[in-house]
Design a protein around this motif. Structure first.
Motif, short mmCIF file in Angstrom:
data_model
loop_
_atom_site.label_atom_id
_atom_site.label_comp_id
_atom_site.label_asym_id
_atom_site.label_seq_id
_atom_site.Cartn_x
_atom_site.Cartn_y
_atom_site.Cartn_z
N LYS A 129 72.84 -31.04 6.27
CA LYS A 129 74.00 -30.70 7.09
C LYS A 129 74.22 -31.74 8.18
CE LYS A 129 71.65 -27.59 10.25
NZ LYS A 129 71.56 -26.23 10.74
N GLU B 45 81.71 -28.93 3.67
CA GLU B 45 81.06 -28.61 2.40
C GLU B 45 82.06 -27.91 1.48
OE1 GLU B 45 77.81 -26.24 3.79
OE2 GLU B 45 78.91 -24.37 3.55
N ASP C 96 80.04 -24.24 -4.33
CA ASP C 96 80.12 -25.18 -5.46
C ASP C 96 79.04 -26.25 -5.29
OD1 ASP C 96 80.83 -27.04 -7.41
OD2 ASP C 96 82.97 -26.56 -7.21
N GLU C 97 77.88 -25.97 -5.84
CA GLU C 97 76.75 -26.87 -5.60
C GLU C 97 76.97 -28.25 -6.24
OE1 GLU C 97 72.80 -25.37 -6.41
OE2 GLU C 97 72.06 -27.44 -6.46
N GLN C 98 77.57 -28.25 -7.43
CA GLN C 98 77.79 -29.55 -8.08
C GLN C 98 78.68 -30.44 -7.21
OE1 GLN C 98 79.26 -28.95 -12.05
NE2 GLN C 98 77.20 -28.65 -12.88
N ASN D 203 79.13 -30.18 -4.07
CA ASN D 203 78.42 -30.54 -2.84
C ASN D 203 77.43 -31.68 -3.05
OD1 ASN D 203 79.57 -28.96 -0.84
ND2 ASN D 203 78.43 -27.15 -1.47
N ARG D 204 76.82 -31.72 -4.21
CA ARG D 204 75.87 -32.81 -4.46
C ARG D 204 76.59 -34.16 -4.58
NH1 ARG D 204 70.87 -31.33 -8.30
NH2 ARG D 204 70.34 -29.26 -7.50
N THR E 82 66.74 -30.18 -10.58
CA THR E 82 66.11 -29.15 -9.74
C THR E 82 64.66 -29.60 -9.49
OG1 THR E 82 65.21 -27.88 -11.57
CG2 THR E 82 67.48 -27.35 -10.88
N PRO F 63 68.00 -30.18 -3.78
CA PRO F 63 67.57 -29.40 -2.62
C PRO F 63 66.15 -28.84 -2.78
CG PRO F 63 69.09 -28.12 -3.97
CD PRO F 63 68.96 -29.46 -4.63
#
Lengths: 426, 652
Positions: free
Chosen positions: A3, A405, A409-411, A413-414, B63, B91
């Motif tokens: 963050k 962010e 939506d993790e993808q 965010n990555r 992962t 993460p």
């Protein structure tokens, strides 16, 4: 990406930037006599420039700088020997001597105490890394676009220039051109009624990835310093084909393309028209070959490649409840009413950078925010990167500009950041 | 999608040429299976290029499971940066641990890279190791550790960094100071203002590069808030330009109305050359309390400061600034006038319009002139009656301003007012201004203006007559054309000449007006004066070219009808242009005759190729070949020759 830490008064500072951007079409704010522009300029009052990454675009930018009487260029830097020689010749011809120093490694140029400001035109791979290095070295920076390769870099760019107090101007020179400024002023001052939709021409919406091509024999360092050329980009063997710095790693390893090359101009102009220099759209969706985005204030951003009036490259269109205006690089206008164009001002086609360079040099002296300051550039680039991520994932994404962010939506965010090759950092 | 063996093999080749688009998300649906496939690539003996791109994919799909496959790559100088792309993005503590472990094994650049990744991930558990690395013999490693500690922050990091400020080697001290500043920002974010101030002050006093001092000064001012004003003022007064610079920058950032007040006081104390700079900074403070300061600076004092203030009012000003701006706009100094007028034009708000209009009835002299100009520039249509009545003003300057404003916002009925004024004045300047305004209104309002313009076409004053004709030409239409045709019969040579000139360009405005064509033809064939014939002919050819009602054959026939009058190369070129755009038998034959004139032969050849290169009704292939062969043989232009040959090869 971890963050982001909130910097000192970032929101407040950003608002200042927005305010400064309101009066685009006005002439020089501070009288020329106070800036030392009245005729000859004492050497002590001249801004001393170093130029980094001086290929074709860099030499054009440099020529704009060299035309300014209160500037002296003393050094050029490029990883390519041929570029160094051409740039040195250009500077020496202007200065009437043979004193322009040449460097392969920009760190040596940045270490010089006599240099006040740098022009960075390396190619997108290096832009943000070189710009932040320069700021930390105490230099003001004029940096070609696209300035960043991802969302995280965009935020760091704003933070670093905020922290260091250095002046930054993104090379989005259309912000300083009368036709674009006038169209933006119409949108921002209510002449079109309540703003509804802003349109940008991104010049291709494809996403690209710079790959790893078969190794070729590496030239001598004096000819090409491949390690410095790669800079912050992940390692790969020397290949002549990748030596086009203009395209190499543009907009990031996974998600480059027209969004960044042209979007950093025309999306940037849409941002300004929507008084959005301190935010970015909250939704992005690919729709039938276009990219549709929406700001929190309801204004829609449409990135599309066709359906434009014949206005030359990089057109934008702003539509309000009572009128619309469209303009582009030929400096012509289309508008819902001719009365809207009464004060359109001087027609300057061909998107020259001279006015933008002048604005930068003035701000170096006044310490004011430039028209394309780091905050404005940060958010315009975030809008482009987020659009690119939606295109890359080929689905709708939602973005929270306060938390920076993507929502749930993790993808996505990555894809906001990417590690830099050692030893580089921003 | 399952990665097949074939895919694995092809992937290498693809990567070799892969600047191409790779839509990972489409090719690889989400899920653990894909991650396993990607891990398998890393563990295989695949080429490094393939492993590299696999790392990038793992940045999206990886992962904890991927970490053991990625970690070994951190020691590979070609793949380390690729591995970190994934490890920075994945993460969770497993990736953190892998990076921390690598810190203990690596040296030099690779170690720097790992430390940088730890900094990005803000791994608190790495602080102990990073503190140790602060003392690394390699300054790059120690510097990376210092900055990483700054990013991570916390008391332990701050303590280690402040300790190193004095003891670190010169090459590392800049990074240590940077770490301190980053730590201070962390303190501020956690409301530990006192700690932040201490850190900033330590950097200010340390032997570090000046840029770090400047950053610390800025931070020290902002962290202290209002209490930072004395330090801020110190910078603004500093002889050192860099300190002045950071002061000007910080003056824009330090919030608070009391700060605005203090800066306003300082504005009066500063040396005159610095006042515009500070005023610009004050104006950027996003505080409504700055307006009185800017207004005061605009009101009087050094000219540079006034102009700066007046320009600032474009974005900060409101209706309260109008008296000051009007005062400046009516002063004798041209720069002040220009700046103030520009600001008045751009000052936002309907209340500004209302205020300016309310001042108009009582205004006199220069002020009235300025107000009238503003009505036009701001397009305040409600002001039109007052402006129109100013056409009667005894002051020529006011009348001139009224004419200019009417040219911008006037309607057809103001045409009558302008015509009356025109009939009264003998001043060439005034007449020129009215002429310009009449043209503008005629173009904007069209036929509604005609009846008001009629008195001019009936005037015995030739100049007025001609002004009327020009305005009518802008309006166009049968009535206007009749007036121009009538003027051609005028006994006055000057009027006659002007009418001919106007008619010769008529088709530009009314390309479909056959009446104009007829009148032009008459001129071309029967005018007494040679110049009138020439202008008539040119106008007629232009009329033919733009006429969309005529067929290609009709155009060719009409050119043929006037062929005997086309004698000079200028008109021949115009005829060629008409014919080139009207492919037909007649055009082709006429062009072959025009090609006989060496002065225009090349233009004619090019037009012939353009026409004969395609099939045309009524023209045989043999005839097409014949004319194209002639061009290929006779043209002196290689480009035309080539085009002719290419066209010939297409005639089968």
């Amino acid at each position: 990406m971890c963050k982001e830490r909130v910097s000192l008064n970032r929101r407040r500072f950003l608002k200042t930037a927005v305010q400064t951007g309101v009066c685009l079409a006005i002439p020089q704010v501070i009288p020329g006599t106070a800036l030392g522009k009245d005729g000859s300029v004492a050497p002590s009052e001249r801004i001393v420039l170093g130029a980094i990454g001086i290929g074709n675009r860099g030499r054009y930018d440099l020529s704009c700088f060299l035309r300014e009487p209160d500037l002296r260029c003393v050094a050029v830097c490029d990883v390519r020997g041929d570029n160094r020689k051409r740039a040195k010749d250009q500077v020496d011809a202007q200065n009437g001597d043979k004193d322009c120093a040449t460097y392969i490694d920009m760190r040596e140029l940045l270490a010089r105490d006599d240099i006040d400001a740098v022009l960075i035109a390396t190619g997108p791979n290096w832009h943000v890394t070189a710009a932040t290095m320069a700021a930390r070295a105490g230099k003001d920076v004029y940096c070609e676009k696209p300035c960043t390769k991802n969302i995280a870099q965009s935020l760091v760019l704003a933070d670093v220039f905020h922290r260091t107090g250095r002046v930054f101007q993104a090379g989005t020179q259309r912000r300083s051109l009368p036709n674009f400024a006038y169209a933006i002023e119409l949108a921002r001052t209510g002449k079109l009624g309540k703003l509804l939709t802003v349109h940008a021409h991104p010049g291709g919406l494809g996403t690209k990835m710079s790959g790893w091509l078969p190794a070729e024999p590496e030239p001598p360092r004096e000819q090409v310093d491949w390690d410095m050329y790669l800079g912050p980009a992940a390692w790969r063997p020397y290949t002549r084909k990748l030596m086009n710095a203009f395209h190499f790693e543009k907009g990031g390893g996974l998600v480059g393309g027209g969004c960044l090359e042209w979007g950093s101009h025309c999306v940037d102009l849409c941002q300004l028209a929507n008084d959005a220099d301190d935010t970015a759209p909250v939704e992005y969706e690919p729709v039938n070959g276009q990219l549709h985005a929406r700001y929190a204030n309801g204004v829609k951003l449409v990135m599309r490649n066709d359906g434009w009036l014949p206005m030359g490259s990089c057109p934008v269109r702003f539509e309000g409840e009572t009128g619309w205006v469209e303009t582009g690089d030929n400096a012509e206008f289309g508008a819902s009413s001719q009365s809207l164009l009464l004060r359109r001002g001087t027609k300057i086609p061909g998107y020259p950078a001279d006015f933008h360079v002048r604005n930068f040099l003035d701000c170096v002296k006044t310490r004011a925010l430039t028209r394309a300051n780091a905050n404005a550039a940060c958010w315009a680039h975030i809008a482009c990167h987020a659009a690119n991520i939606a295109l890359f994932l080929d689905r709708k994404v939602k973005y929270d500009p306060k938390k920076n962010e993507f929502i749930g939506d993790e993808q996505a965010n990555r894809l906001r950041s990417e590690a830099l090759r050692e030893p580089w950092r921003i | 999608m399952i990665i097949s063996k074939r895919y694995l093999t092809c992937c290498v080749a693809l990567l070799m040429f892969a600047a191409s688009a790779v839509t990972i998300a489409q090719n690889h649906p989400a899920g653990g299976a894909k991650e396993l496939e990607l891990i398998a690539v890393l563990k295989s003996d695949a080429a490094k290029g393939e492993k590299a791109i696999t790392c990038k994919r793992l940045a999206i799909y990886g992962t904890d499971k991927s970490v053991p496959a990625l970690a070994p790559l951190l020691g590979d100088k070609e793949l380390s940066s690729w591995a970190r792309i994934a490890l920075e993005a994945i993460p969770g503590p497993v990736a953190d641990t892998a990076l921390r472990n690598a810190m203990g094994k690596l040296q030099g650049r690779l170690l720097v890279g790992v430390i940088n990744s730890i900094a990005v991930r803000r791994d608190v558990r790495a602080v102990n190791s990073l503190v140790q690395k602060l003392h690394d013999a390699n300054p790059d490693v120690a510097s990376a550790a210092a900055v990483a500690l700054g990013h991570i922050g916390g008391k332990q990091a701050a303590k280690a960094l402040t300790k190193s400020l004095a003891s670190a080697p010169t090459a590392v001290r800049s990074a240590v100071a940077e770490g301190c500043i980053l730590c201070a920002e962390g303190c501020l974010a956690n409301d530990s203002t006192t700690d932040a101030v201490k850190l900033y002050d330590k950097v200010r006093q340390a032997d570090v590069p000046d840029q770090r001092h400047l950053e610390a000064i800025r931070g020290a001012i902002l962290a202290r808030r209002s209490a930072g004003v004395p330090l801020l003022i110190e910078q603004l007064r500093s002889e050192d330009k860099k300190r002045l610079g950071i002061g000007l920058r910080t003056a824009r950032e330090l919030g608070g109305r009391d700060v605005t007040g203090a800066l306003a006081v300082e504005l009066a104390r500063l040396s005159p050359d610095r006042r515009p700079l500070l005023l610009l900074a004050i104006a950027d403070r996003n505080d409504s309390a700055v307006l009185p300061t800017v207004r005061k600076a605009a009101e009087g004092g050094p000219k540079d400061l006034r102009i700066t203030a007046i320009n600032i009012l474009i974005r900060l000003g409101d209706v309260s600034c109008i008296p000051i701006l009007l005062e400046a706009a009516t002063e004798d100094d041209a720069e002040l006038q220009q700046a103030a007028t520009e600001t008045l034009v751009r000052l936002p708000g309907k209340d500004t319009d209302t205020d300016l209009l309310a001042r108009l009835p009582q205004a006199k002299g220069k002020l009235k002139q300025v107000l009238i100009e503003l009505v036009g520039q701001r397009q305040i249509s409600e002001g039109l009656p007052a402006v129109a009545s100013s056409l009667q003003d005894a002051d020529a300057g006011i009348r001139g301003a009224a004419v200019r404003t009417i040219s911008i916002i006037g309607q057809d009925r103001q045409t009558a007012d302008l015509v009356k004024l025109l009939q009264k004045t003998d001043s060439s300047t005034e007449r020129a201004g009215i002429n310009k305004a009449l043209l503008a209104i005629s173009g904007r309002c069209g036929t509604g203006c005609i009846r008001h313009l009629r008195p001019l076409t009936q005037s015995r004053d030739n100049e007025l007559h001609m002004i009327g004709l020009h305005a009518l030409a802008i309006v166009g239409g049968p009535e206007a054309l009749a007036a121009v045709k009538s003027a051609i019969e005028s006994a006055e040579p000057a009027v006659q000449d002007e009418a001919v000139r106007i008619l010769s360009t008529w088709p530009n405005n009314w390309p479909q007006d056959s009446e104009a064509g007829q009148a032009l033809l008459m001129l071309a064939t029967s005018a007494e004066k040679m110049p009138h014939q020439v202008l008539g002919l040119r106008g007629y050819l232009q009329y033919l070219r733009g006429n969309k009602k005529l067929s290609n054959e009709q155009k060719a026939a009409k050119v043929k009808d006037v062929r005997s009058h086309i004698k000079r190369p200028e008109e021949e070129r115009q005829a060629i242009a008409v014919l080139a755009e009207a492919p037909s038998v007649g055009s082709l034959e006429l062009l072959t005759t025009l090609a006989d004139d060496p002065a225009v032969a090349e233009e004619a050849y090019l037009a012939i190729v353009r026409i004969a290169g395609r099939e045309i009704g009524g023209v045989s292939k043999d005839r097409r070949r014949e004319v194209l062969q002639t061009v290929a043989a006779k043209s002196g232009n290689n480009g035309t020759k080539q085009k002719a040959r290419k066209a010939l090869s297409g005639v089968r």
